[in-house]
Design a protein around this motif. Structure first.
Motif, PDB file in Angstrom:
ATOM      1  N   ARG A   7       0.826  -1.200   0.000  1.00 34.10           N
ATOM      2  CA  ARG A   7       0.000   0.000   0.000  1.00 34.10           C
ATOM      3  C   ARG A   7       0.868   1.261   0.000  1.00 34.10           C
ATOM      4  O   ARG A   7       0.540   2.257  -0.639  1.00 34.10           O
ATOM      5  N   THR A   8       1.991   1.215   0.715  1.00 36.28           N
ATOM      6  CA  THR A   8       2.871   2.392   0.766  1.00 36.28           C
ATOM      7  C   THR A   8       3.476   2.685  -0.599  1.00 36.28           C
ATOM      8  O   THR A   8       3.603   3.846  -0.981  1.00 36.28           O
ATOM      9  N   TYR A   9       3.851   1.645  -1.339  1.00 30.59           N
ATOM     10  CA  TYR A   9       4.398   1.842  -2.683  1.00 30.59           C
ATOM     11  C   TYR A   9       3.329   2.415  -3.612  1.00 30.59           C
ATOM     12  O   TYR A   9       3.576   3.371  -4.357  1.00 30.59           O
ATOM     13  N   ILE A  10       2.116   1.872  -3.553  1.00 24.50           N
ATOM     14  CA  ILE A  10       1.006   2.344  -4.392  1.00 24.50           C
ATOM     15  C   ILE A  10       0.706   3.807  -4.090  1.00 24.50           C
ATOM     16  O   ILE A  10       0.523   4.619  -5.000  1.00 24.50           O
ATOM     17  N   GLU A  11       0.704   4.173  -2.805  1.00 23.95           N
ATOM     18  CA  GLU A  11       0.429   5.557  -2.410  1.00 23.95           C
ATOM     19  C   GLU A  11       1.566   6.505  -2.803  1.00 23.95           C
ATOM     20  O   GLU A  11       1.316   7.645  -3.168  1.00 23.95           O
ATOM     21  N   SER A  12       2.818   6.032  -2.736  1.00 22.75           N
ATOM     22  CA  SER A  12       3.935   6.903  -3.123  1.00 22.75           C
ATOM     23  C   SER A  12       3.936   7.168  -4.627  1.00 22.75           C
ATOM     24  O   SER A  12       4.234   8.284  -5.072  1.00 22.75           O
ATOM     25  N   VAL A  13       3.560   6.170  -5.425  1.00 20.68           N
ATOM     26  CA  VAL A  13       3.440   6.378  -6.875  1.00 20.68           C
ATOM     27  C   VAL A  13       2.286   7.338  -7.156  1.00 20.68           C
ATOM     28  O   VAL A  13       2.398   8.237  -7.994  1.00 20.68           O
ATOM     29  N   LYS A  14       1.192   7.189  -6.434  1.00 16.19           N
ATOM     30  CA  LYS A  14       0.038   8.080  -6.580  1.00 16.19           C
ATOM     31  C   LYS A  14       0.433   9.527  -6.272  1.00 16.19           C
ATOM     32  O   LYS A  14       0.102  10.447  -7.028  1.00 16.19           O
ATOM     33  N   GLN A  15       1.173   9.729  -5.196  1.00 20.59           N
ATOM     34  CA  GLN A  15       1.613  11.075  -4.824  1.00 20.59           C
ATOM     35  C   GLN A  15       2.569  11.646  -5.864  1.00 20.59           C
ATOM     36  O   GLN A  15       2.527  12.829  -6.187  1.00 20.59           O
ATOM     37  N   GLU A  16       3.401  10.791  -6.426  1.00 17.99           N
ATOM     38  CA  GLU A  16       4.332  11.228  -7.472  1.00 17.99           C
ATOM     39  C   GLU A  16       3.580  11.684  -8.724  1.00 17.99           C
ATOM     40  O   GLU A  16       3.934  12.694  -9.335  1.00 17.99           O
ATOM     41  N   LEU A  17       2.523  10.963  -9.099  1.00 15.07           N
ATOM     42  CA  LEU A  17       1.697  11.374 -10.236  1.00 15.07           C
ATOM     43  C   LEU A  17       1.043  12.731  -9.963  1.00 15.07           C
ATOM     44  O   LEU A  17       1.013  13.594 -10.838  1.00 15.07           O
ATOM     45  N   LEU A  18       0.543  12.911  -8.747  1.00 10.42           N
ATOM     46  CA  LEU A  18      -0.077  14.186  -8.373  1.00 10.42           C
ATOM     47  C   LEU A  18       0.909  15.344  -8.470  1.00 10.42           C
ATOM     48  O   LEU A  18       0.619  16.381  -9.067  1.00 10.42           O
ATOM     49  N   ASP A  19       2.076  15.167  -7.872  1.00  8.67           N
ATOM     50  CA  ASP A  19       3.063  16.243  -7.797  1.00  8.67           C
ATOM     51  C   ASP A  19       3.710  16.573  -9.133  1.00  8.67           C
ATOM     52  O   ASP A  19       3.845  17.737  -9.496  1.00  8.67           O
ATOM     53  N   ARG A  20       4.097  15.558  -9.868  1.00 11.52           N
ATOM     54  CA  ARG A  20       4.906  15.795 -11.065  1.00 11.52           C
ATOM     55  C   ARG A  20       4.103  16.020 -12.336  1.00 11.52           C
ATOM     56  O   ARG A  20       4.606  16.604 -13.293  1.00 11.52           O
ATOM     57  N   LEU A  21       2.842  15.559 -12.381  1.00 13.01           N
ATOM     58  CA  LEU A  21       2.034  15.750 -13.590  1.00 13.01           C
ATOM     59  C   LEU A  21       0.992  16.847 -13.429  1.00 13.01           C
ATOM     60  O   LEU A  21       0.243  17.135 -14.352  1.00 13.01           O
TER      61      LEU A  21
END
Length: 82
Positions: A7-21
């Motif tokens: 879940r932590t990996y899935i959430e960190s990728v989600k946050q990365e999509l939010l921040d960088r895109l």
């Protein structure tokens, strides 16, 4: 058999999509084999985006016109803790 991601990996990728895109909201939709599927809304009214994170390559594809197209110069920086 496909790998289950934490879940932590899935959430960190989600946050990365939010921040960088520059997206407004990102939702995790599920896992298809080794790939992680996300749906997102943009700041422009009514824009919906679908993303597929290719975990083996570390790349992101976006659904454009019914086809998966690679998002250029975007690589997932999040790493899974083993």
């Amino acid at each position: 058999m496909s790998k289950e991601y934490s879940r932590t990996y899935i959430e960190s990728v989600k946050q990365e999509l939010l921040d960088r895109l520059g997206l407004k909201q990102v939702y995790f939709k599920g896992q298809a084999g080794e790939d992680l599927l996300y749906e997102a809304t943009g700041y422009d009214r009514g824009t919906v985006h679908k993303f597929c994170v290719r975990t083996k390559k570390g790349t992101v594809d976006e659904m454009v016109g019914g086809k998966w197209m690679t998002v250029r110069s975007f690589a997932v920086k999040s790493k899974e803790v083993k």
